[in-house]
Write an enzyme that holds these catalytic residues in place. Sequence first.
Site, mmCIF file in Angstrom:
data_model
loop_
_atom_site.group_PDB
_atom_site.id
_atom_site.type_symbol
_atom_site.label_atom_id
_atom_site.label_comp_id
_atom_site.label_asym_id
_atom_site.label_seq_id
_atom_site.Cartn_x
_atom_site.Cartn_y
_atom_site.Cartn_z
ATOM 1 N N LYS A 67 0.842 -1.210 0.000
ATOM 2 C CA LYS A 67 0.000 0.000 0.000
ATOM 3 C C LYS A 67 0.875 1.256 0.000
ATOM 4 O O LYS A 67 0.488 2.288 -0.543
ATOM 5 C CB LYS A 67 -0.923 -0.013 1.212
ATOM 6 N N GLU A 144 -9.937 7.734 5.842
ATOM 7 C CA GLU A 144 -9.956 6.810 6.970
ATOM 8 C C GLU A 144 -10.380 7.456 8.294
ATOM 9 O O GLU A 144 -11.192 6.866 9.027
ATOM 10 C CB GLU A 144 -8.590 6.118 7.098
ATOM 11 N N ASP A 167 -5.402 8.597 13.833
ATOM 12 C CA ASP A 167 -5.418 7.298 13.144
ATOM 13 C C ASP A 167 -3.988 6.869 12.798
ATOM 14 O O ASP A 167 -3.389 7.378 11.857
ATOM 15 C CB ASP A 167 -6.272 7.410 11.880
#
Length: 562
Positions: A67, A144, A167
């Site tokens: 990713k 996200e 996050d």
Amino acid sequence: MIVGIDLGTTHSLVGVYGDSGSTLFPNALGDVLTPSVVSLDEDGVLVGQPARERLISHPRRSVANFKRWMGSSRETRLGDRVFRPEELSAIVLRALVADAEAALGGKVREAVISVPAYFSDAQRKATRAAGELAGLKVERLVNEPTAAALAYGLQDREGEGRFLVFDLGGGTFDVSILELFDGVVEVHASTGDNYLGGEDFLEVMVDAFARDHALAPGDLAPHEHAQLRRRLEQAKRTLGQEGTASVEMALQGRELEWSIDEARFSSLAEPLIQRMRAPVERAMRDARIQPGQLDEIVLVGGASRMPQVARLVSRMFGRLPLRHVNPDQAVALGATVAAGLKARDQRLEEVILTDVCPYTLGTQVSRREENGQVRNGYFHPIIPRNSTVPVSREDDFYPMTPGQSQVLIDVYQGESPMVANNIKLGEINIPIAAHAAPGERGVTVRFTYDVNGLLQVEVREHATGKVHELVLEQNPGMLGADEIRERLAALETLKIHPRDQQENLQVLARAERLYEEYLEQRNLLQEWIGRFRNVLEGQDSDLVETHRRQFHQALDELEARA
């Protein structure tokens, strides 16, 4: 039905918003967390836990953490095939879709996929391309931290409130500040670091282990490096729970022992912890609020479990953060809510979700200095960072010299006053009519940034009214429509092991990983592997299930003794 997907650096999840709210679907091994790992064997491709086990036994045919390469042209060779990050992500997405279809009993064609808030235009386009390669129509990309806020049900709270979502995932760090009022979830600011996550904290431990034993990590064989990372990942988790952790393993013919306590880990990780401060402070400045004006701080992401993270947040804000939703699942649960919103689920019809553009977007301009000299390289913002999306802004630009026959419009993202320090997304040359009047020799440049975080650029000539659309061909991370079709056809020829074989593949991959790790037990493991393969060839499902259960138990006991 639209599914929600958290396509993560270390783990990925899929679910749906239904009658009972958000539901996450288990994979064939019964776990809602599917490791974002891909491995190629002689018969096809493996995804998830079986592939993760093969990182040690087959390191040149397995890959993780891809990713982080999204939006780049980096290629990874697995065996005799080469894959781009979009293709590896698409393989993971296909596995998630198979799990969703097994649970739902029908085909899945649409999805909402979460992305880090600080993902660039190229990274977002790469994520959409991965969805297309997986046979999905990506209805929306949701940031996200915004998804995490939905998972906490903040949209259901009565009254108004301001929340900071912190996050920290496996590979990325995001922070967003949201305000809730009258059924509206409005993001005021998003910042982050696309190269800061749990993997970096693990790398700190790898470096410390190597220094303490006079090892050069680059000199380790691929399977040794993978084995070391796996052992230290286990130690990192133990450290967070017990305060101390020990590792015993054989490397390069040496039996090595190592221990670490929380104080030393905190010291080693302090530079990473301090890197988190700047994005948090920037988000607070951009949102124009003070710490005391926040109603709650929400921690999400698996790496946020580290005690050092909670301590940082407590010191910065003088309060304990919310952590009552599983940090590994929060983003995925929120993605299902976003999918429900997109599907216009009646229980969510009163909720309005807004987001922001995390980067400043602009173009390069030249300026004439006081001495008459023309200096290039200045950054001219068109869409400031943290503008509420969708947003469309335009500005006019003119040639610097009378004889100039064209204007170069190039697109950058970043926060530096000089383009050299920002990221170039693309460029286009616009011709200028020589006969046009001086006031008509310019162009109007319009930037449009949509709810999916994708940028469109249009340039209109003043003299002719002709409109040019910028195709971002300069970005090496971009896949064109023809190339997507070509790679989709190639992926369709790649056999993915059936879902009902995953449990068998996982236990064999685990046994092969232990064979690689434990030299003294190799004869025994080889015997067990051969015996189980013989049972598989008999195709007696009841006998296979019995032997698989016994095989797992034997491997558990072997690992406990080793």
